[in-house]
Design an enzyme around this catalytic site. Sequence first.
Site, mmCIF file in Angstrom:
data_model
loop_
_atom_site.group_PDB
_atom_site.id
_atom_site.type_symbol
_atom_site.label_atom_id
_atom_site.label_comp_id
_atom_site.label_asym_id
_atom_site.label_seq_id
_atom_site.Cartn_x
_atom_site.Cartn_y
_atom_site.Cartn_z
ATOM 1 N N ALA A 1 15.162 21.212 -15.946
ATOM 2 C CA ALA A 1 16.277 20.655 -16.756
ATOM 3 C C ALA A 1 16.301 19.184 -15.950
ATOM 4 C CB ALA A 1 17.371 21.242 -16.643
ATOM 5 N N GLY B 1 13.849 25.122 -15.456
ATOM 6 C CA GLY B 1 13.704 24.973 -16.733
ATOM 7 C C GLY B 1 12.271 25.131 -17.317
ATOM 8 N N GLU C 1 11.138 28.565 -16.598
ATOM 9 C CA GLU C 1 11.677 29.492 -17.499
ATOM 10 C C GLU C 1 11.206 29.279 -18.920
ATOM 11 O OE1 GLU C 1 15.616 27.746 -16.410
ATOM 12 O OE2 GLU C 1 16.450 29.785 -16.147
ATOM 13 N N GLU D 1 16.499 26.116 -8.622
ATOM 14 C CA GLU D 1 17.964 25.636 -8.789
ATOM 15 C C GLU D 1 18.821 25.880 -7.610
ATOM 16 O OE1 GLU D 1 15.965 27.413 -10.746
ATOM 17 O OE2 GLU D 1 16.283 26.751 -12.833
HETATM 18 N N1 COA Z 1 15.169 15.853 -13.439
HETATM 19 C C1 COA Z 1 15.438 14.654 -13.348
HETATM 20 N N2 COA Z 1 14.380 13.866 -12.804
HETATM 21 C C2 COA Z 1 13.247 14.352 -12.203
HETATM 22 C C3 COA Z 1 13.114 15.796 -12.297
HETATM 23 C C4 COA Z 1 14.334 16.539 -12.894
HETATM 24 N N3 COA Z 1 14.350 17.992 -12.953
HETATM 25 N N4 COA Z 1 12.374 15.942 -11.389
HETATM 26 C C5 COA Z 1 11.712 15.055 -11.130
HETATM 27 N N5 COA Z 1 12.537 13.785 -11.751
HETATM 28 C C6 COA Z 1 12.032 12.589 -11.226
HETATM 29 C C7 COA Z 1 12.321 12.111 -9.866
HETATM 30 O O1 COA Z 1 13.598 11.749 -9.795
HETATM 31 C C8 COA Z 1 11.669 10.867 -9.523
HETATM 32 O O2 COA Z 1 12.127 9.726 -10.463
HETATM 33 P P1 COA Z 1 12.110 8.254 -9.944
HETATM 34 O O3 COA Z 1 10.651 7.795 -10.037
HETATM 35 O O4 COA Z 1 12.892 7.351 -10.674
HETATM 36 O O5 COA Z 1 12.523 8.378 -8.479
HETATM 37 C C9 COA Z 1 10.305 11.179 -10.576
HETATM 38 O O6 COA Z 1 10.858 12.149 -11.506
HETATM 39 C C10 COA Z 1 9.110 11.738 -9.709
HETATM 40 O O7 COA Z 1 9.525 12.812 -8.996
HETATM 41 P P2 COA Z 1 9.393 12.615 -7.473
HETATM 42 O O8 COA Z 1 10.546 13.624 -6.939
HETATM 43 O O9 COA Z 1 9.529 11.300 -6.775
HETATM 44 O O10 COA Z 1 8.025 13.300 -7.142
HETATM 45 P P3 COA Z 1 7.382 14.093 -5.963
HETATM 46 O O11 COA Z 1 6.046 14.151 -6.498
HETATM 47 O O12 COA Z 1 8.037 13.589 -4.648
HETATM 48 O O13 COA Z 1 8.079 15.555 -6.171
HETATM 49 C C11 COA Z 1 8.850 17.620 -7.118
HETATM 50 C C12 COA Z 1 7.784 16.486 -7.299
HETATM 51 C C13 COA Z 1 8.652 18.322 -8.335
HETATM 52 C C14 COA Z 1 8.635 18.442 -5.913
HETATM 53 C C15 COA Z 1 10.461 17.051 -7.220
HETATM 54 O O14 COA Z 1 10.324 16.110 -8.171
HETATM 55 C C16 COA Z 1 11.450 17.899 -7.308
HETATM 56 O O15 COA Z 1 11.792 18.673 -6.481
HETATM 57 N N6 COA Z 1 12.208 17.953 -8.646
HETATM 58 C C17 COA Z 1 12.985 18.794 -9.092
HETATM 59 C C18 COA Z 1 12.697 20.048 -9.380
HETATM 60 C C19 COA Z 1 14.060 20.766 -9.752
HETATM 61 O O16 COA Z 1 14.820 21.041 -8.911
HETATM 62 N N7 COA Z 1 13.995 21.383 -11.013
HETATM 63 C C20 COA Z 1 14.992 22.442 -11.435
HETATM 64 C C21 COA Z 1 16.002 21.642 -12.057
HETATM 65 S S1 COA Z 1 17.078 22.621 -12.861
#
Ligand code: COA
Length: 261
Positions: free
Chosen positions: A66, A112, A115, A135
Amino acid sequence: MEYQNILVTREENIGIVTFNRAKVLNALNHATMVELSAAIDELDSDRTVRCIILTGAGEKAFVAGADINELRAIASAAEGTEFAAWGQTIFFKIETLSKAVIAAVNGYALGGGCELAMACDIRMAADSAKLGQPEINLGIIPGYGGTQRLPRLVGKGRAKWLILTGDMISAQEALRIGLVDFVVPVAELMNKAKELARKIASKAPLAVAWAKKSINVGTEIDLVAACAYEASQFGLVCGTEDRVEGTTAFLEKRPAQFTGR
Ligand code: COA
Protein backbone atom coordinates in the site's frame (compact mmCIF):
# COMPACT_ATOMS: atom_id res chain seq x y z
CA MET A 1 -12.71 3.96 -17.61
CA GLU A 2 -9.45 5.75 -18.53
CA TYR A 3 -6.67 4.17 -16.50
CA GLN A 4 -3.79 6.31 -15.21
CA ASN A 5 -2.06 3.89 -12.86
CA ILE A 6 -2.53 0.52 -14.52
CA LEU A 7 -2.46 -0.89 -18.05
CA VAL A 8 -5.24 -3.21 -19.15
CA THR A 9 -4.46 -5.28 -22.23
CA ARG A 10 -5.86 -8.37 -23.92
CA GLU A 11 -3.97 -11.11 -25.73
CA GLU A 12 -6.21 -13.69 -27.36
CA ASN A 13 -8.54 -14.62 -24.51
CA ILE A 14 -6.26 -13.47 -21.67
CA GLY A 15 -6.71 -10.17 -19.85
CA ILE A 16 -3.55 -8.62 -18.41
CA VAL A 17 -3.53 -5.94 -15.70
CA THR A 18 -0.12 -4.30 -15.25
CA PHE A 19 0.46 -2.02 -12.27
CA ASN A 20 2.16 0.96 -13.84
CA ARG A 21 3.69 3.17 -11.16
CA ALA A 22 7.23 1.83 -11.48
CA LYS A 23 8.73 4.99 -9.91
CA VAL A 24 7.15 4.04 -6.58
CA LEU A 25 7.55 0.31 -7.18
CA ASN A 26 3.88 0.06 -8.16
CA ALA A 27 2.65 0.91 -4.65
CA LEU A 28 -1.12 0.70 -4.33
CA ASN A 29 -2.54 4.15 -3.70
CA HIS A 30 -6.29 4.81 -3.55
CA ALA A 31 -6.52 5.71 -7.24
CA THR A 32 -4.74 2.49 -8.26
CA MET A 33 -7.07 0.41 -6.12
CA VAL A 34 -10.12 2.10 -7.71
CA GLU A 35 -8.68 1.34 -11.15
CA LEU A 36 -7.86 -2.25 -10.21
CA SER A 37 -11.44 -2.75 -9.10
CA ALA A 38 -12.79 -1.25 -12.34
CA ALA A 39 -10.38 -3.32 -14.45
CA ILE A 40 -11.50 -6.52 -12.76
CA ASP A 41 -15.15 -5.60 -13.44
CA GLU A 42 -14.31 -4.80 -17.06
CA LEU A 43 -12.48 -8.09 -17.65
CA ASP A 44 -15.13 -10.04 -15.75
CA SER A 45 -17.91 -8.76 -17.99
CA ASP A 46 -15.92 -9.42 -21.20
CA ARG A 47 -16.92 -12.91 -22.32
CA THR A 48 -13.90 -13.15 -24.62
CA VAL A 49 -11.59 -12.98 -21.58
CA ARG A 50 -11.22 -16.38 -19.94
CA CYS A 51 -8.22 -15.91 -17.66
CA ILE A 52 -6.53 -12.88 -16.08
CA ILE A 53 -2.89 -12.14 -15.23
CA LEU A 54 -1.82 -9.45 -12.75
CA THR A 55 1.76 -8.19 -12.94
CA GLY A 56 3.92 -5.13 -12.31
CA ALA A 57 5.59 -2.73 -14.74
CA GLY A 58 9.37 -2.49 -14.67
CA GLU A 59 11.89 -5.05 -13.53
CA LYS A 60 11.89 -4.28 -9.85
CA ALA A 61 8.45 -4.69 -8.41
CA PHE A 62 5.17 -6.53 -8.66
CA VAL A 63 3.63 -4.27 -6.00
CA ALA A 64 5.68 -2.91 -3.06
CA GLY A 65 2.63 -2.54 -0.84
CA ALA A 66 0.00 0.00 0.00
CA ASP A 67 1.17 3.56 -0.56
CA ILE A 68 2.97 4.52 2.64
CA ASN A 69 2.08 8.21 2.14
CA GLU A 70 -1.58 7.28 2.44
CA LEU A 71 -0.92 4.98 5.41
CA ARG A 72 0.78 7.87 7.18
CA ALA A 73 -2.22 10.14 6.55
CA ILE A 74 -4.79 7.83 8.19
CA ALA A 75 -6.37 10.04 10.85
CA SER A 76 -8.22 7.68 13.18
CA ALA A 77 -8.94 4.06 14.11
CA ALA A 78 -12.25 4.26 12.26
CA GLU A 79 -10.53 5.55 9.13
CA GLY A 80 -7.98 2.72 9.41
CA THR A 81 -10.71 0.11 9.65
CA GLU A 82 -12.46 1.60 6.63
CA PHE A 83 -9.16 1.68 4.70
CA ALA A 84 -8.54 -2.03 5.34
CA ALA A 85 -12.14 -3.18 4.80
CA TRP A 86 -12.42 -1.33 1.49
CA GLY A 87 -9.17 -2.85 0.19
CA GLN A 88 -10.32 -6.27 1.34
CA THR A 89 -13.53 -6.01 -0.73
CA ILE A 90 -11.44 -5.44 -3.87
CA PHE A 91 -9.20 -8.42 -3.10
CA PHE A 92 -12.29 -10.55 -2.36
CA LYS A 93 -13.61 -9.56 -5.78
CA ILE A 94 -10.47 -11.09 -7.31
CA GLU A 95 -10.62 -14.19 -5.12
CA THR A 96 -14.29 -14.85 -5.87
CA LEU A 97 -14.21 -13.87 -9.55
CA SER A 98 -15.63 -16.52 -11.86
CA LYS A 99 -12.39 -16.39 -13.92
CA ALA A 100 -8.99 -17.63 -12.80
CA VAL A 101 -6.52 -14.92 -11.83
CA ILE A 102 -2.75 -15.56 -11.97
CA ALA A 103 -0.27 -13.36 -10.14
CA ALA A 104 2.91 -13.05 -12.22
CA VAL A 105 5.20 -11.81 -9.45
CA ASN A 106 8.00 -10.06 -11.31
CA GLY A 107 9.79 -8.46 -8.34
CA TYR A 108 8.96 -7.14 -4.86
CA ALA A 109 5.58 -8.37 -3.60
CA LEU A 110 5.45 -6.73 -0.21
CA GLY A 111 2.64 -5.89 2.19
CA GLY A 112 -0.45 -5.21 0.06
CA GLY A 113 1.45 -6.63 -2.93
CA CYS A 114 1.94 -9.97 -1.20
CA GLU A 115 -1.69 -9.82 -0.02
CA LEU A 116 -2.82 -9.14 -3.59
CA ALA A 117 -0.82 -12.10 -4.88
CA MET A 118 -2.37 -14.28 -2.17
CA ALA A 119 -5.89 -13.26 -3.28
CA CYS A 120 -5.08 -14.58 -6.76
CA ASP A 121 -5.69 -18.22 -7.63
CA ILE A 122 -2.15 -19.16 -8.65
CA ARG A 123 1.15 -17.40 -7.94
CA MET A 124 4.04 -17.66 -10.38
CA ALA A 125 7.18 -15.83 -9.26
CA ALA A 126 10.31 -14.72 -11.08
CA ASP A 127 13.44 -16.21 -9.54
CA SER A 128 14.46 -12.64 -8.60
CA ALA A 129 11.21 -11.85 -6.75
CA LYS A 130 11.09 -11.06 -3.06
CA LEU A 131 8.02 -11.47 -0.92
CA GLY A 132 7.04 -10.44 2.56
CA GLN A 133 4.72 -8.64 4.94
CA PRO A 134 6.91 -5.79 6.26
CA GLU A 135 4.05 -3.81 7.86
CA ILE A 136 5.44 -4.48 11.34
CA ASN A 137 8.39 -2.22 10.44
CA LEU A 138 5.89 0.63 9.95
CA GLY A 139 4.21 -0.02 13.29
CA ILE A 140 1.14 -1.58 11.67
CA ILE A 141 -0.17 -5.01 10.68
CA PRO A 142 -1.33 -6.38 7.32
CA GLY A 143 -4.86 -5.12 6.58
CA TYR A 144 -5.74 -6.49 3.16
CA GLY A 145 -6.17 -10.09 4.36
CA GLY A 146 -2.52 -10.92 5.06
CA THR A 147 -3.00 -12.16 8.61
CA GLN A 148 -5.65 -14.56 7.28
CA ARG A 149 -4.54 -15.72 3.82
CA LEU A 150 -0.86 -16.14 4.74
CA PRO A 151 -1.45 -18.71 7.54
CA ARG A 152 -3.97 -20.49 5.32
CA LEU A 153 -1.26 -20.86 2.66
CA VAL A 154 1.89 -21.51 4.69
CA GLY A 155 0.70 -22.45 8.19
CA LYS A 156 0.43 -20.39 11.36
CA GLY A 157 4.05 -20.65 12.46
CA ARG A 158 5.53 -19.48 9.17
CA ALA A 159 2.91 -16.74 8.86
CA LYS A 160 3.78 -15.48 12.34
CA TRP A 161 7.49 -15.65 11.51
CA LEU A 162 6.97 -13.51 8.37
CA ILE A 163 4.45 -11.07 9.88
CA LEU A 164 6.17 -10.60 13.25
CA THR A 165 9.66 -10.11 11.79
CA GLY A 166 8.72 -8.33 8.55
CA ASP A 167 11.45 -10.38 6.87
CA MET A 168 11.50 -10.59 3.09
CA ILE A 169 12.03 -14.00 1.55
CA SER A 170 13.33 -15.13 -1.83
CA ALA A 171 11.12 -16.68 -4.48
CA GLN A 172 12.75 -20.07 -3.80
CA GLU A 173 11.96 -19.82 -0.08
CA ALA A 174 8.41 -18.73 -0.94
CA LEU A 175 8.11 -21.82 -3.13
CA ARG A 176 9.44 -24.04 -0.35
CA ILE A 177 6.83 -22.83 2.14
CA GLY A 178 3.94 -22.76 -0.35
CA LEU A 179 3.55 -19.01 -0.68
CA VAL A 180 4.10 -19.26 -4.44
CA ASP A 181 3.31 -22.16 -6.72
CA PHE A 182 5.99 -21.82 -9.40
CA VAL A 183 9.36 -20.09 -9.73
CA VAL A 184 10.67 -19.37 -13.23
CA PRO A 185 13.61 -17.38 -14.62
CA VAL A 186 12.67 -13.69 -14.66
CA ALA A 187 13.09 -13.45 -18.44
CA GLU A 188 10.54 -16.22 -18.94
CA LEU A 189 7.96 -15.07 -16.39
CA MET A 190 5.37 -13.52 -18.68
CA ASN A 191 5.64 -16.25 -21.31
CA LYS A 192 5.20 -18.94 -18.67
CA ALA A 193 2.31 -17.05 -17.03
CA LYS A 194 0.61 -16.66 -20.42
CA GLU A 195 1.19 -20.34 -21.21
CA LEU A 196 -0.56 -21.26 -17.98
CA ALA A 197 -3.34 -18.71 -18.61
CA ARG A 198 -3.90 -20.05 -22.13
CA LYS A 199 -4.19 -23.58 -20.81
CA ILE A 200 -6.82 -22.57 -18.23
CA ALA A 201 -8.56 -20.37 -20.82
CA SER A 202 -8.94 -23.39 -23.12
CA LYS A 203 -11.07 -25.23 -20.54
CA ALA A 204 -14.83 -25.00 -20.07
CA PRO A 205 -15.36 -21.57 -18.41
CA LEU A 206 -18.20 -22.70 -16.14
CA ALA A 207 -16.20 -25.73 -14.98
CA VAL A 208 -13.27 -23.39 -14.19
CA ALA A 209 -15.60 -21.02 -12.32
CA TRP A 210 -17.30 -23.71 -10.26
CA ALA A 211 -14.10 -25.65 -9.53
CA LYS A 212 -12.57 -22.41 -8.20
CA LYS A 213 -15.68 -21.68 -6.14
CA SER A 214 -15.83 -25.22 -4.79
CA ILE A 215 -12.21 -25.01 -3.64
CA ASN A 216 -12.62 -21.51 -2.16
CA VAL A 217 -15.87 -22.25 -0.32
CA GLY A 218 -15.05 -25.84 0.61
CA THR A 219 -11.66 -25.15 2.20
CA GLU A 220 -13.30 -22.73 4.67
CA ILE A 221 -15.88 -25.21 6.00
CA ASP A 222 -15.86 -28.75 7.41
CA LEU A 223 -15.19 -31.68 5.06
CA VAL A 224 -18.69 -33.17 5.08
CA ALA A 225 -20.34 -29.84 4.29
CA ALA A 226 -17.56 -29.10 1.79
CA CYS A 227 -18.14 -32.36 -0.09
CA ALA A 228 -21.90 -31.67 -0.13
CA TYR A 229 -21.08 -28.25 -1.57
CA GLU A 230 -18.85 -29.88 -4.17
CA ALA A 231 -21.71 -32.21 -5.14
CA SER A 232 -23.98 -29.21 -5.70
CA GLN A 233 -21.36 -27.54 -7.91
CA PHE A 234 -20.85 -30.84 -9.75
CA GLY A 235 -24.60 -30.86 -10.36
CA LEU A 236 -24.38 -27.38 -11.85
CA VAL A 237 -21.65 -28.35 -14.33
CA CYS A 238 -23.65 -31.42 -15.29
CA GLY A 239 -26.36 -29.05 -16.51
CA THR A 240 -24.05 -27.32 -19.00
CA GLU A 241 -23.70 -27.77 -22.76
CA ASP A 242 -19.94 -27.90 -22.20
CA ARG A 243 -20.32 -31.10 -20.16
CA VAL A 244 -22.05 -32.72 -23.14
CA GLU A 245 -19.41 -31.32 -25.51
CA GLY A 246 -16.45 -32.34 -23.31
CA THR A 247 -17.58 -35.91 -22.77
CA THR A 248 -18.74 -36.34 -26.39
CA ALA A 249 -15.48 -34.92 -27.78
CA PHE A 250 -13.50 -37.38 -25.67
CA LEU A 251 -15.51 -40.33 -26.93
CA GLU A 252 -15.27 -39.08 -30.52
CA LYS A 253 -11.49 -38.62 -30.08
CA ARG A 254 -11.51 -34.92 -31.04
CA PRO A 255 -10.64 -31.69 -29.19
CA ALA A 256 -13.59 -30.20 -27.30
CA GLN A 257 -14.97 -26.82 -28.39
CA PHE A 258 -16.16 -25.20 -25.20
CA THR A 259 -18.56 -22.27 -25.42
CA GLY A 260 -19.15 -21.35 -21.79
CA ARG A 261 -22.77 -22.51 -21.83
N1 COA B 1 4.63 3.31 -0.72
C1 COA B 1 5.05 4.48 -1.24
N2 COA B 1 6.23 4.65 -1.86
C2 COA B 1 7.02 3.55 -1.97
C3 COA B 1 6.63 2.30 -1.46
C4 COA B 1 5.39 2.20 -0.82
N3 COA B 1 4.92 1.04 -0.33
N4 COA B 1 7.63 1.42 -1.70
C5 COA B 1 8.58 2.10 -2.37
N5 COA B 1 8.22 3.39 -2.52
C6 COA B 1 8.97 4.46 -3.19
C7 COA B 1 10.15 4.93 -2.37
O1 COA B 1 9.75 5.87 -1.39
C8 COA B 1 11.05 5.53 -3.43
O2 COA B 1 10.52 6.80 -3.77
P1 COA B 1 11.57 8.03 -4.07
O3 COA B 1 12.31 7.59 -5.31
O4 COA B 1 10.68 9.18 -4.29
O5 COA B 1 12.45 8.12 -2.88
C9 COA B 1 10.78 4.62 -4.64
O6 COA B 1 9.56 3.95 -4.38
C10 COA B 1 11.86 3.57 -4.83
O7 COA B 1 12.01 2.87 -3.61
P2 COA B 1 13.40 2.72 -2.82
O8 COA B 1 13.08 2.49 -1.39
O9 COA B 1 14.30 3.86 -3.14
O10 COA B 1 13.99 1.42 -3.52
P3 COA B 1 15.01 0.38 -2.89
O11 COA B 1 15.43 -0.49 -4.00
O12 COA B 1 16.07 1.08 -2.11
O13 COA B 1 14.14 -0.49 -1.84
C11 COA B 1 12.19 -1.69 -1.09
C12 COA B 1 13.10 -1.29 -2.29
C13 COA B 1 11.00 -2.46 -1.66
C14 COA B 1 12.99 -2.60 -0.15
C15 COA B 1 11.74 -0.42 -0.35
O14 COA B 1 11.21 0.49 -1.30
C16 COA B 1 10.69 -0.66 0.69
O15 COA B 1 10.98 -1.18 1.73
N6 COA B 1 9.41 -0.27 0.40
C17 COA B 1 8.35 -0.32 1.34
C18 COA B 1 7.80 -1.72 1.42
C19 COA B 1 6.72 -1.79 2.47
O16 COA B 1 6.91 -1.53 3.64
N7 COA B 1 5.53 -2.18 2.01
C20 COA B 1 4.42 -2.39 2.86
C21 COA B 1 3.55 -1.22 2.94
S1 COA B 1 2.09 -1.68 3.83
